[in-house]
Each structure stands twice: as structure tokens, then as C-alpha cells.
Design an enzyme around this catalytic site. Structure first.
Site, PDB file in Angstrom:
ATOM      1  N   ASP A  35       0.854  -1.196   0.000  1.00  0.00           N
ATOM      2  CA  ASP A  35       0.000   0.000   0.000  1.00  0.00           C
ATOM      3  C   ASP A  35       0.884   1.238   0.000  1.00  0.00           C
ATOM      4  O   ASP A  35       1.499   1.557   1.004  1.00  0.00           O
ATOM      5  CB  ASP A  35      -0.893  -0.073   1.256  1.00  0.00           C
ATOM      6  CG  ASP A  35      -1.574   1.238   1.561  1.00  0.00           C
ATOM      7  OD1 ASP A  35      -1.765   2.045   0.636  1.00  0.00           O
ATOM      8  OD2 ASP A  35      -1.929   1.447   2.743  1.00  0.00           O
ATOM      9  N   ASP A  39      -3.687   4.021   2.823  1.00  0.00           N
ATOM     10  CA  ASP A  39      -5.110   3.872   3.171  1.00  0.00           C
ATOM     11  C   ASP A  39      -5.450   2.449   3.636  1.00  0.00           C
ATOM     12  O   ASP A  39      -6.612   2.117   3.845  1.00  0.00           O
ATOM     13  CB  ASP A  39      -6.013   4.276   1.986  1.00  0.00           C
ATOM     14  CG  ASP A  39      -5.834   3.360   0.781  1.00  0.00           C
ATOM     15  OD1 ASP A  39      -4.975   2.442   0.837  1.00  0.00           O
ATOM     16  OD2 ASP A  39      -6.536   3.554  -0.224  1.00  0.00           O
ATOM     17  N   ASP A  43      -1.990  -1.165  -3.658  1.00  0.00           N
ATOM     18  CA  ASP A  43      -2.275  -0.430  -4.902  1.00  0.00           C
ATOM     19  C   ASP A  43      -1.173  -0.682  -5.927  1.00  0.00           C
ATOM     20  O   ASP A  43      -0.169  -1.345  -5.629  1.00  0.00           O
ATOM     21  CB  ASP A  43      -2.453   1.070  -4.613  1.00  0.00           C
ATOM     22  CG  ASP A  43      -1.355   1.602  -3.714  1.00  0.00           C
ATOM     23  OD1 ASP A  43      -0.183   1.270  -3.965  1.00  0.00           O
ATOM     24  OD2 ASP A  43      -1.657   2.329  -2.733  1.00  0.00           O
ATOM     25  N   ASP A 214     -10.835 -15.720 -15.925  1.00  0.00           N
ATOM     26  CA  ASP A 214     -11.662 -16.078 -14.776  1.00  0.00           C
ATOM     27  C   ASP A 214     -12.799 -17.018 -15.195  1.00  0.00           C
ATOM     28  O   ASP A 214     -13.439 -16.797 -16.231  1.00  0.00           O
ATOM     29  CB  ASP A 214     -12.248 -14.780 -14.196  1.00  0.00           C
ATOM     30  CG  ASP A 214     -12.928 -14.974 -12.867  1.00  0.00           C
ATOM     31  OD1 ASP A 214     -12.240 -15.317 -11.899  1.00  0.00           O
ATOM     32  OD2 ASP A 214     -14.156 -14.781 -12.802  1.00  0.00           O
ATOM     33  N   GLU A 283      -8.839 -20.336 -15.795  1.00  0.00           N
ATOM     34  CA  GLU A 283      -9.364 -20.969 -14.586  1.00  0.00           C
ATOM     35  C   GLU A 283     -10.411 -21.994 -15.009  1.00  0.00           C
ATOM     36  O   GLU A 283     -11.512 -21.623 -15.414  1.00  0.00           O
ATOM     37  CB  GLU A 283      -9.986 -19.919 -13.661  1.00  0.00           C
ATOM     38  CG  GLU A 283     -10.379 -20.527 -12.336  1.00  0.00           C
ATOM     39  CD  GLU A 283     -11.272 -19.636 -11.469  1.00  0.00           C
ATOM     40  OE1 GLU A 283     -11.361 -19.898 -10.265  1.00  0.00           O
ATOM     41  OE2 GLU A 283     -11.894 -18.702 -12.009  1.00  0.00           O
TER      42      GLU A 283
HETATM   43  C1  NOJ Z   1     -12.981 -16.938  -9.631  1.00  0.00           C
HETATM   44  C2  NOJ Z   1     -12.098 -15.973  -8.913  1.00  0.00           C
HETATM   45  O1  NOJ Z   1     -10.842 -16.548  -8.718  1.00  0.00           O
HETATM   46  C3  NOJ Z   1     -12.795 -15.626  -7.617  1.00  0.00           C
HETATM   47  O2  NOJ Z   1     -11.974 -14.906  -6.736  1.00  0.00           O
HETATM   48  C4  NOJ Z   1     -14.035 -14.851  -7.959  1.00  0.00           C
HETATM   49  O3  NOJ Z   1     -14.761 -14.579  -6.771  1.00  0.00           O
HETATM   50  C5  NOJ Z   1     -14.940 -15.652  -8.916  1.00  0.00           C
HETATM   51  N1  NOJ Z   1     -14.186 -16.253  -9.988  1.00  0.00           N
HETATM   52  C6  NOJ Z   1     -15.958 -14.756  -9.549  1.00  0.00           C
HETATM   53  O4  NOJ Z   1     -15.341 -13.920 -10.503  1.00  0.00           O
END
Ligand code: NOJ
Length: 544
Positions: A35, A39, A43, A214, A283
Site C-alpha cells: 500500500d 489507506d 495499490d 476467470d 481458470e
Molecule cells: C474466480 C475468482 O478466482 C474468484 O476470486 C471470484 O470470486 C470468482 N471467480 C468470480 O469472478
């Protein structure tokens, strides 16, 4: 196997392997790394100031979890503007500075790409919900109530309750596989695809080296929105239980085969970018090795690296791990490249899962298997899960079930002893509590201790970089006594890895003369005929 995405053409031309095959990826969760503003929340400038740590450690690439504009209901995975930086994290200029500094240090930068959903605050969703006639109505998944009333089907949000939210104003339900404030995009609409591909093009043009995608398989659902059947055999879709969500077989609400075509198109977009060496890491929560392998694409033209989360669900046991690694190695398509994960922002910390001593052997495993490893920030310090009292809990998943909260694995990176731990200003309150032992676990303390987890990680990364066998050689199991996982890596050179994952000391017979290159404990020098390993002890050996 060959095709547009295959690596054998490059290999045949005498080119070195693509960077993402020999790279070690280091994941940074931006809120928790450093950070610079005081705050209490990490970042981009903080990250830039600490990129030297990644280079010093020996990582090759940085994966940055989301830093885009967001109302932060899921801490950035709920995006309201895909091409801007949230002011909490800085500005686009800060991102450019981060990228430039990373490249100066020889680090690649992979950014998160979140295709399945947006925030409900995204202007696309505001337009979509404004009227059934809006031109963006079909950008999200809207449906009428079921014939008898109620949600259109039985799909559930992973975080509890139906996956459908009623919109009073327009008299339809919209789909959200995660929070109600995270509506799912309709990837069957070509305009959505184009708009989301434009997002990728924007970041490629800014110079990123790839994407971590994701929940990549969620983009395509059953077009007829059919019910999921019940899970009668106690099968889990993921490697851990999500409560009522596991009472269904999730065959219709995600991973429709049409997703292959989406990701082939995406891959073509990446390959068309100059220079054409950008990586697509996805993922995918797929635990069947053959099904997992299908996400490379039949012509290796989908994901370069579909994340392999299998070690997260494998018991910490030599035989079980040997079977898992063998099964995924066997399933790997020719010319495809493996990858391994032992931790990330969604998973309990490895040091808490297996214990601090075994975590050293776990790091040795992660960094000596064949394939690209992803190392979660703080795991190089042996950072444990940090208990977060219910009144300080942030994670929406934790609100569904406190046992599932991901806050414990997102605690601030301890850089130095003392107030703020170098993560934030002394006196500032970090967004999540620091580890109780943060002083001792800090980078500064551990860097000065040759026996520390940090020194071990750095030694493993140096050994990996220096040895063609470790960075890209073949992998084969070796005979070993019960409780010991033994494998050989062979390329232009050779390494033997022995990991005693059991609670009892074990003696391993050695063929030939070896010497210790890296050890989890105090051990060095040449070895003859055998080596006696303590519980949780691991060694990397090289021919003497
Ligand atoms: C997988 C991500 O790794 C996770 O952190 C997130 O909450 C969910 N997808 C939704 O995007």
C-alpha cells in the site's frame, strides 16, 4: 499433435520454448501486496515499488488479480469498467509505469480477464435492465418465470440461493452464477463477444503479456436453460463443498461444449497480436484429467495453460500425489505443456493446509514438477491463513458460509517487522489483519536467514532456472519406500527429487553418486548408496 497453436513447429525450427513454459508465475492480489498511499489497501504503485522482490526471488512473470473499476462487492471480480483502473488502486498511468518497470526487470505481466459476468453497476447492465426493448437487453441472460411462477430453472448461485434475480421493472429474471450484483453476460450474443474481445485487444495494445481467464468455462450454458439433474452419488463439482450447490450435477449451467469455440476465437485473437507470444491461462475447475486436457483444444488452439488445480484436492500423501501427477502427465496432449497450482486467492494457504514444515516440501514439489508453476504471493514466506473475526469479514463467499471465507488467505504481505509491516503506513489499519507472526515471517527477516522458507524458495527457483532438466526436462517416477515421493527430471542434465511426505523417517536407496543441490533441511554434500530423510524432508539431488 500439430496445428496453429502447437509448439513443435517452434521446436523443430530450433527456437527455444515459449517463455510461458519455462516461466514461474507469481500471483499478486493487489489489495494485499503493498500500500503506497497509506489507506490500508494495496495499490499499483505499491506493487511497482516491490517488483524487485519478484526479480530477486527468481520469478519470471507476474499475474495481477483485477485492478479495474469496480464497486468491490467481490473485490474487483465485479467489474464496472474493464479498461480503466479503479481509483483505489491508482490510474492507467500507474498501470503503464508498472508494466514498464516489470519489463525492465525482465518480468512478463499477465492480467486477469473476467468474461463471465460484469458488475451490476456496469453501463452495459444499466442499459440492459432499463427496458426489454433496449438494444443491450440481450447482452445479459434474461428469462421469463417458470410456467408455475418462480425462477426459470433450478440453477443455483455458487454463493447461495437461486442463480436468478427478479427484475420488477421489466418483469423478467436475470442470471447471476455469483452475486446478484454480478450478472452473467450472454456470450451467445455476437455483440457481447466482440465487446469483450475488444477489452482483450485494449490490454494487448497496452502491452500485457497474457491473460488469466476467470471461470472460463462459465461463458457457455445450456441454450435451452434446462434444469441441472440432482447429484445423487455425493459427487462434488469442485474440490471442496459449496453446500446446497453440491446437491446438483452442474452439467447445464456451465462448461457447455460451445465454450471451446469461444476460446478458439479468443486464442486466434491472441495469436494475431504482435508479438504473438501472449499467453492464455484459464481458470478451469476440471478434475478429470482427460476432460481437463480437452481445454487445450484438439489442435492446441484454445488455452495454453488450463489451470491444473488437481493438487488442491489430492491428499498430502506420496502415493496419492504420484497418482495425480501421473494421471495428468498421461492425459496431456502431445506438445501441450503441464502446469501446477498449490495456492491462490481462493484457496486456504498451503502452509495451513499441510503445516509449516511440510510447506517446505510442498514448495519443492511445486517448483520441481514438470510444467509452469503458479506461486501465490506470501507462500514463499510460509504465510499461514490468518483468522478474521466475523465483524471484520469482507468476503461474499464467507457470508454464505464463514468456513468458506477467502479472507484468511488474503492477508497483507509482511515486508518488514514493526507497525504496518512495510505493507502500509505505521498507524494505518490494513484492510485485513496481518498474520500474528508477521514480524518473523517478513521478507526482511527471512531474507537474512539462509534456513528460512524464503531462502529455500529462492534457492529452488535458482536451481530450476540453472537446470534444463528442472525447467523443461522429462518427468518420471522413481521407485521409493512408502511415504516418499521420488521422481527424476531429465533433459540436457539430470535431477532426482526425493520428498518424504510421511510422518516417519525413511531411507531411500540411491543408484549412482549424487550430491545435494537444494534441501528443505540442513543437508549438503555428496551422498553414497542411500539417503535417510526425516519426516517432511525433501532434497533435490544432482549427479556427483
Ligand atoms: C474466480 C475468482 O478466482 C474468484 O476470486 C471470484 O470470486 C470468482 N471467480 C468470480 O469472478
Amino acid at each position: 499433435m500439430s496445428g496453429p497453436g502447437s509448439n513443435d513447429a517452434a521446436a523443430a525450427a530450433g527456437n527455444p520454448r515459449p517463455w510461458w513454459q519455462t516461466a514461474v508465475v507469481y500471483q499478486v492480489y493487489p489489495r494485499s501486496f503493498a500500500d503506497s498511499s497509506g489507506d490500508g489497501v494495496g495499490d499499483l504503485r505499491g506493487i511497482t515499488e516491490h517488483l524487485g522482490h519478484l526479480a530477486w526471488l527468481g520469478a519470471d512473470a507476474l499475474w495481477l488479480s483485477p485492478f479495474y473499476r469496480s464497486p468491490m462487492r467481490d473485490f474487483g471480480y465485479d467489474i464496472s469498467d474493464h479498461t480503466d483502473v479503479d481509483p483505489l488502486f491508482g490510474s492507467l498511468a500507474d498501470f503503464d509505469a508498472l508494466l514498464a518497470r516489470a519489463h525492465e526487470l525482465g518480468l512478463k505481466v499477465i492480467v486477469d480477464y473476467v468474461p463471465n459476468h460484469t458488475s451490476s453497476d456496469h453501463p452495459w447492465f444499466a442499459a440492459s435492465r432499463s427496458s426489454r426493448d433496449d438494444q443491450r437487453r440481450d447482452w445479459y441472460v434474461w428469462a421469463d418465470p417458470a410456467p408455475g411462477g418462480g425462477p426459470p430453472n433450478n440453477w443455483l448461485s455458487i454463493w447461495g440461493g437461486p442463480a436468478w434475480a427478479w427484475d420488477e421493472a421489466t418483469g423478467q429474471y436475470y442470471l447471476h452464477m455469483f452475486l446478484g450484483e454480478m450478472p452473467d453476460l450472454n456470450w451467445r450474443n455476437p455483440e457481447v463477444r466482440e465487446a469483450m474481445f475488444d477489452v482483450a485487444r485494449t490490454w494487448l495494445a497496452r502491452g500485457v503479456d497474457g491473460f488469466r481467464i476467470d471461470v472460463a468455462l462459465y461463458v457457455m450454458k445450456d441454450p435451452e436453460l434446462r434444469d441441472n439433474p440432482p447429484a445423487t452419488g455425493g459427487e462434488l463439482t469442485f474440490h471442496k463443498s459449496f453446500g446446497p450447490w453440491d446437491e446438483q450435477l452442474h452439467v447445464n449451467d456451465h462448461a457447455h461444449p460451445d465454450a471451446h469455440e469461444v476460446w478458439r476465437e479468443f486464442r486466434a485473437l491472441l495469436d494475431a497480436a504482435a508479438p504473438p507470444d501472449r499467453v492464455a491461462i484459464a481458470e478451469v475447475h476440471v478434475f478429470d484429467p482427460v476432460e481437463w486436457a480437452s481445454w487445450f483444444g484438439t489442435a492446441l488452439d484454445e488455452f495454453h495453460l488450463p489451470f491444473n488445480f488437481s493438487l488442491l484436492q489430492t491428499p498430502w500423501d506420496a502415493r496419492a500425489i504420484a497418482e495425480t501427477v501421473s494421471a495428468f502427465e498421461r492425459a496431456l496432449p502431445d506438445a501441450a505443456w503441464p502446469n501446477w497450482v498449490l495456492g491462490n486467492h481462493d484457496e486456504p494457504r498451503v502452509a495451513s493446509r499441510v503445516g509449516p514444515q511440510a510447506a517446505r516440501a510442498a514448495m519443492m514439489l511445486l517448483l520441481t514438477l514438470r510444467g509452469t508453476p503458479t506461486l501465490y504471493y506470501g507462500d514463499e514466506l510460509g504465510l499461514p491463513d490468518v483468522a478474521v473475526p466475523p465483524e471484520l469479514m469482507h468476503d461474499p463467499q464467507g457470508r454464505q458460509d464463514p468456513a468458506l471465507s477467502r479472507d484468511p488467505q488474503r492477508s497483507p504481505m509482511p515486508w518488514s517487522p514493526g507497525p504496518g509491516h512495510g505493507f502500509t503506513a505505521p498507524g494505518a489499519v490494513p484492510w485485513l489483519p496481518a498474520a500474528p507472526a508477521a514480524d518473523d515471517l517478513s521478507v526482511q527477516r527471512q531474507a537474512g536467514d539462509p534456513r528460512s522458507m524464503l531462502s529455500l524458495t529462492r534457492a529452488l527457483l535458482a536451481a530450476r532456472r540453472a537446470s534444463p532438466a528442472l525447467s523443461s526436462g522429462d518427468w518420471a517416477l522413481e521407485p521409493s519406500p512408502g511415504g516418499v515421493l521420488a521422481y527424476r527430471r531429465a533433459g540436457d542434465d539430470e535431477r532426482l527429487v526425493l520428498l518424504n511426505l510421511g510422518a516417519e523417517p525413511r531411507t531411500v536407496a540411491l543408484a549412482g553418486r549424487w550430491e545435494v543441490e537444494v534441501a528443505t533441511g540442513d543437508r549438503g554434500g555428496p551422498l553414497d548408496a542411500e539417503v535417510a530423510l526425516d519426516a517432511d524432508e525433501g532434497v533435490v539431488l544432482r549427479p556427483a
